[in-house]
Design an enzyme around this catalytic site. Structure first.
Site, PDB file in Angstrom:
ATOM      1  N   ASP A  12       0.896  -1.143   0.000  1.00  0.00           N
ATOM      2  CA  ASP A  12       0.000   0.000   0.000  1.00  0.00           C
ATOM      3  C   ASP A  12       0.945   1.206   0.000  1.00  0.00           C
ATOM      4  OD1 ASP A  12      -2.156   1.802   0.817  1.00  0.00           O
ATOM      5  OD2 ASP A  12      -1.174   1.743   2.763  1.00  0.00           O
TER       6      ASP A  12
ATOM      7  N   ASP B  75      -1.464  -0.488   6.123  1.00  0.00           N
ATOM      8  CA  ASP B  75      -1.606   0.084   7.466  1.00  0.00           C
ATOM      9  C   ASP B  75      -2.976   0.682   7.763  1.00  0.00           C
ATOM     10  OD1 ASP B  75      -1.382   2.273   5.715  1.00  0.00           O
ATOM     11  OD2 ASP B  75      -0.782   3.532   7.390  1.00  0.00           O
TER      12      ASP B  75
ATOM     13  N   ASP C 194      -7.076  -1.398   4.166  1.00  0.00           N
ATOM     14  CA  ASP C 194      -6.146  -2.477   3.819  1.00  0.00           C
ATOM     15  C   ASP C 194      -6.546  -3.798   4.467  1.00  0.00           C
ATOM     16  OD1 ASP C 194      -4.582  -0.683   2.404  1.00  0.00           O
ATOM     17  OD2 ASP C 194      -3.429  -0.125   4.170  1.00  0.00           O
TER      18      ASP C 194
END
Length: 652
Positions: free
Chosen positions: A353, A547, A551
């Site tokens: 991410d 995080d 996600d």
């Protein structure tokens, strides 16, 4: 602590914790009864017992052994014997059969036709219980993530009823209610802004580091946090339909679908056990028919069962995991799910991410292009921006780091465009191109710089004084110091690195280039992250590193979910591994740790089997007394434990 809160706390202990507690209790109690048995047996071996105890030896052992086997070992016996009528055998079957028969020999020995093995039974069970405890401990605390997600939402909402403000429970909220959200509060549910303007921190949902400006007509998401203005929001979705509820559903779905490798060991066991049972039975019959001594025959049969009991096999995986996870913890890598260690070494694709994972997740000033003295530019910009709560403003103030600020009058926030105010007689306007055009300020002089910054995905703030441009400040979500190093190590090791982000293509590509990631998937909606991971899984095992709340489903979907310890609680709960320090170098270390641990698991399984292969024929031949068999079995467990501990010397 009041009764009610205490009750809630008791309920909150997870099933796993309760299981661990119960095994620990069984372990302690088993040994309290087993140690005296061991002492008695050793004393008897070496003729150190007074005559008096000698007579009562068997009853004493039977009494001491009873709770160990039939109370603390009840579940094992029950589970093991169930195998005999369902014909699905497991490790418990060998233990159950061996201990029950061995225990019964105590009674039969009175009739003089069997040697007494009842003490051995208690020892076998105690050792087995110890293994079980280590195993449950190694499995660790699993899913409280759903609970965490549910707690994220606001509990109450302040709504308008006629002219009055009323506070109601979230559950009483209706579609169409107008909620009032003050600065710093969570937005109770999804809705549309009807009045007011503010910036809202949506990073936990979209992963976007910069708060999003909200004006009349903007959509907002429940559980995101209002920053600096008061918002009046009309509720558009409630309960099951909200974004948060949708994410919860995705996490629940993904949770049900992970398969650990342990199945292989279980499969081996399910074949191995019936074979051993047959071997033990044949051995027993053989000795009884040929040797004619029932006692000896039972002894040999039990020895076969005991030595074959794959205790060390049961320990091989968990103990290696315990050592591995202990080492990981010291390095700031928390292993929340044992199977991650097994899966990690098969990972081919590593998906990151962007915000908060590769980058810090908060804006910093990256470039300044000034047409006047840079200090002067910063002083003016910071004095003005100090009055705003906006993260970009904060980034500029941090960069300037002034002790004293200039006096600003007539300060105004122009939402979504910038800020303005007066310093002395001078009109200062700071903002984007839209604002400059509105004020008819000519920014052509620095157009080239602005385009340069924006092409590399930065946000630009143009500073003008009395209608003239004096410079431009570029702000971006800065890359973490060690991201570049970590990613280049992964690339060199032949992993396929991919970045996935809700951000626009331009910004995403700029960051990817900076850190050396080769593939970028941009403009991904939060709920689609898990889908993208699933598509990538067609070409190999995927590790996903993230995080944010958005996600969580992707962390669950991937083969190994790695969460940043600096991220949201829910991401941490959804991860299989957690990097406490939030640094990507941890990913490299986690892979190395996983490979080293798995090597140990394989060695341990080898040793566990090697012992059995050597010792079973000896037991069949009648060379091993059940006590010796038990000691050999313990020795194989010790070998396994020692070997696992050698892992500590590995550099990762």
């Amino acid at each position: 602590m009041d009764e009610h809160a205490h009750h809630a706390q008791v309920q909150e202990q997870s099933v796993e914790e309760m299981e661990m507690r119960s095994w620990k209790r069984k372990l302690v109690l088993s040994w309290i009864f087993t140690i005296p048995i061991a002492i008695l047996m050793i004393a008897e071996r070496f003729f150190m017992l007074p005559m008096l105890i000698e007579e009562y030896m068997i009853p004493i052992i039977l009494v001491l052994g009873f709770p160990v086997i039939f109370i603390f070992g009840f579940e094992t016996i029950k589970g093991g014997l169930r195998g005999f009528y369902t014909l699905y055998f497991n490790m418990d079957s060998l233990i159950a059969l061996g201990t029950v028969i061995a225990y019964l020999t105590g009674f039969f020995s009175y009739f003089g036709f069997v040697a007494d093995y009842s003490g051995v039974a208690a020892m076998i069970m105690a050792i087995f219980t110890t293994g079980k405890y280590i195993e449950t401990k190694a499995k660790g605390r699993a899913s409280q993530e759903i609970k965490k997600l549910l707690e994220l939402g606001a509990k109450k909402a302040r709504i308008l009823r006629g002219k009055e403000e009323v506070e109601v429970d979230i559950s009483e909220l209706k579609i169409g209610d107008v909620m009032i959200i003050k600065p710093g509060e969570k937005i109770p549910t999804d809705g549309v802004v009807v009045k007011g303007d503010s910036a809202v921190d949506e990073s936990m949902v979209t992963g976007e580091s910069l708060p999003v400006d909200k004006l009349k007509g903007s959509n907002v998401i429940g559980a995101t946090i209002n920053q600096d203005g008061i918002l009046y929001v009309k509720a558009s979705k409630i309960g099951k339909d909200t974004f948060l509820a949708h994410i919860i559903e995705l996490v629940e779905e993904a949770q049900g679908t992970k398969v650990p490798i342990q199945k292989l060991a279980d499969k081996i066991t399910s074949i191995f056990v019936p074979v051993i049972l047959a071997v033990a039975l044949l051995t027993f019959l053989n000795w009884w028919i040929i040797g004619g001594e029932l006692g000896r025959a039972i002894g040999v049969g039990i020895a076969v069962l005991v030595i074959a009991c794959p205790c060390s096999l049961g320990l091989a995986v968990p103990i290696s995991l315990m050592v591995g996870s202990g080492m990981g913890a010291k390095k700031g890598i928390l292993i929340r799910k044992g199977e991650a260690i097994q899966t990690m070494k098969q990972v081919k694709i590593i998906v990151f991410d962007k915000t908060g994972t590769i980058t810090k997740g908060k804006p910093e000033v990256t470039d300044i292009h000034s047409l006047v003295k840079e200090d002067y530019l910063l002083e003016i910009a910071a004095s003005l921006e100090k009055n705003s709560e906006h993260p970009i403003a904060k980034a500029i103030v941090n960069k300037a780091g002034l002790k004293r600020y200039k006096e600003v009058s007539k300060f105004q926030i122009l939402r979504g465009r910038g800020v303005e105010g007066k310093i002395g007689k001078k009109e200062i306007v700071i903002g984007n191109m839209t604002l400059m055009n509105e004020r008819k300020i000519d920014a052509r002089k620095i157009m080239k710089e602005i385009e340069g910054f924006e092409n590399s995905g930065k946000t630009t703030m143009i500073v003008s004084e009395s209608g003239k441009v004096i410079g431009v400040i570029a702000v971006a979500d800065a890359v973490k110091e060690d991201s570049i190093d970590a990613i280049s190590r992964l690339n060199n090791d032949g992993y396929r690195t991919v970045m996935i982000t809700g951000d626009n293509e331009r910004t995403a590509k700029a960051i990817a280039k900076e850190v050396g990631i080769r593939e970028v998937i941009a403009n991904v909606l939060p709920e689609d992250k898990a889908k993208k991971v699933e598509e990538l899984q067609k070409s190999g095992f995927v590790a996903f590193i993230g995080d944010g709340i958005n996600d969580a489903p992707a962390l669950k979907q991937s083969n190994v979910g790695i969460a940043m310890g600096t991220g949201t609680d829910i991401a941490i709960e959804a991860g299989d591994l957690v990097l406490v320090k939030g640094s990507l170098v941890g990913v490299v270390e986690a892979i190395n740790l996983s490979k080293a641990t798995f090597r140990k698991i394989k060695q341990n399984l080898f040793w566990a089997f090697a012992y059995n292969v050597v010792a079973i024929p000896l037991a069949i031949a009648g060379v091993l007394h059940p006590v010796i068999a038990e000691i050999a079995m313990a020795a194989s467990s010790i070998t396994v434990v020692t070997n696992a501990n050698l892992l500590r010397r590995k550099r990762i």
